[in-house]
Structures are given as structure tokens and as C-alpha cells.
Write an enzyme that holds these catalytic residues in place. Sequence first.
Site, PDB file in Angstrom:
ATOM      1  N   CYS A 106      -8.905 -42.413 -33.172  1.00  0.00           N
ATOM      2  CA  CYS A 106      -8.402 -42.621 -34.609  1.00  0.00           C
ATOM      3  C   CYS A 106      -7.341 -43.634 -34.599  1.00  0.00           C
ATOM      4  O   CYS A 106      -7.685 -44.797 -33.880  1.00  0.00           O
ATOM      5  CB  CYS A 106      -7.779 -41.424 -35.347  1.00  0.00           C
ATOM      6  SG  CYS A 106      -7.816 -41.825 -37.033  1.00  0.00           S
ATOM      7  N   HIS A 210     -12.845 -38.413 -34.820  1.00  0.00           N
ATOM      8  CA  HIS A 210     -12.089 -37.295 -34.134  1.00  0.00           C
ATOM      9  C   HIS A 210     -12.995 -36.543 -33.187  1.00  0.00           C
ATOM     10  O   HIS A 210     -13.201 -35.418 -33.753  1.00  0.00           O
ATOM     11  CB  HIS A 210     -11.274 -36.469 -35.245  1.00  0.00           C
ATOM     12  CG  HIS A 210      -9.762 -37.160 -35.982  1.00  0.00           C
ATOM     13  ND1 HIS A 210      -8.643 -37.132 -35.226  1.00  0.00           N
ATOM     14  CD2 HIS A 210      -9.816 -38.098 -36.727  1.00  0.00           C
ATOM     15  CE1 HIS A 210      -7.911 -37.674 -35.792  1.00  0.00           C
ATOM     16  NE2 HIS A 210      -8.579 -38.344 -36.725  1.00  0.00           N
ATOM     17  N   GLU A 212     -12.286 -34.592 -30.869  1.00  0.00           N
ATOM     18  CA  GLU A 212     -11.678 -33.556 -30.488  1.00  0.00           C
ATOM     19  C   GLU A 212     -11.894 -32.531 -31.417  1.00  0.00           C
ATOM     20  O   GLU A 212     -12.121 -31.125 -31.011  1.00  0.00           O
ATOM     21  CB  GLU A 212     -10.121 -33.661 -30.236  1.00  0.00           C
ATOM     22  CG  GLU A 212      -9.088 -33.780 -31.634  1.00  0.00           C
ATOM     23  CD  GLU A 212      -9.207 -34.833 -32.250  1.00  0.00           C
ATOM     24  OE1 GLU A 212     -10.129 -35.848 -31.846  1.00  0.00           O
ATOM     25  OE2 GLU A 212      -8.581 -35.059 -33.244  1.00  0.00           O
TER      26      GLU A 212
END
Length: 240
Positions: A106, A210, A212
Site C-alpha cells: 500500500c 494488502h 497481509e
Amino acid sequence: MRPLIGVTPSVAKDKSRYTLHGAHGEAIERAGGIPIMIPYVSEAIVQQLAQKIDGLYLTGGYDIDPHYFNEEPEIGLGRVDPLRDLFEIKLLQEMLMYKKPVFGVCRGSQIINVALGGTMYQDLEEQKKDVFIQHKQKRQLVYGSHYIKISQDSLLYKMIQSERIKVNSNHHQANKQLGSGLQIAATSKDGVIEAIEGKNHPFLLGVQWHPERLLQQDDTASYALYTHFIKAVIQQKETK
Ligand code: MN
């Protein structure tokens, strides 16, 4: 010994504490690294910090000060944190000098670009008229929302082995002109740059989404990103 990965946090609104989503550390650990959260240290010790860590992982956060790409703050610009910008740019430059792997997600992909002389859309909606995709998705971030097209000649393609994947999206800014030594690795259907990578570096990758959070749902493409990052860190460490 697992490699040590420096993870940059964000700062809480009242500036009294650092904040970091737990998913970042989980992803680094799951892929084989030791995550370590680093506060914004002064320029005087950034070089020594870069020598200590084996890889750098840049997380999301506030907007980037447009001063770094020679623009005035425009109407759509959000909150900025000049201290973080400065710290991350310095640390990134040191890491690149040592050819140590860097992975940004990001805002992390944007700071990589800006540190290398690139420019940004301060606010997509205001500045890029052909944007039609919801880049600030309304569903939870553990779910993908829009597709991206991955260039076949990219490092990203080698990792993911697919030309089209669905990613999550929580950004209102995006990279515009690329900084030196970078190339586009993926775009969305409305032409927004979704991933960038270094052309002459063992591992320099920035993704606008994102991974993660997608990894929390065991997304295989996201897992591939983290494992390739850690693999590159280990390889680079061994060549020293
Ligand atoms: Mn997006």
C-alpha cells in the site's frame, strides 16, 4: 537463524504511540522471517540500522507529503506524517545501497516510488478522471475486491504464476510516474498502477493492495509474495 525483517509502523492520531496491524508480523513469521517493528529513528543511526536488518518491509499508513515530488498539497490530500516519510525514504535508500530486499505494501509501494524520484496521484478521484473501480473497498480487507493484470515479464508474475488475480484495495492515492530503475508489474482495469518492482535489484517490490490481510484467509498469491521475499532475503544474506 531466520533473517531479521524490519517492519515500519504507522503512528496513532494523537502521535503518542506507534500502531501496526498484527497481520504484518504474522505474515513475515509465517513466511520464515523474524519481524521486528522499528520506530522512526533519527538520520544519525539510519545507516547502522540498515546494516543490522536483513530485509525491510514497509507497511500502509497516511498519505505522503507531496513536497517529495515537488507538488503543492492539493484539496484531496489526506493526513500526512512528514517524520515517517523522511525516515522511510532514508532507510530505503540505505537498504538499496546494500542491495538488501525491500517489500512495500500500500503506502509502502508509494514510498518506494517517491524515494526513487517518482510522482503520485494525491487523490485518485480528483486527479485521475478515468478511474471507475472502487479502490477504497467497502467490504472487509480480508476479501479481495478488484482484479489486477500482471505483466508476464515481471518478477511478480514469476512469483504468482498468474496474469490475473483478485486483490483487496484500500487506497485513495496511487503511483503516477515511476522513479528511476522501477517498472510497472501490475495494473487495474482503470489503469491504476497496482504493483511496481526494481529492474536492477535482487528484490524490490511494491504492491498497492494488502496481501497481509488476504493471507489471513490463506490466499495463495499473498503467501507466495511473502515466501519469495524471505527467500530473497536469505539468498542475499548468504552472498555477503
Ligand atoms: Mn486498488
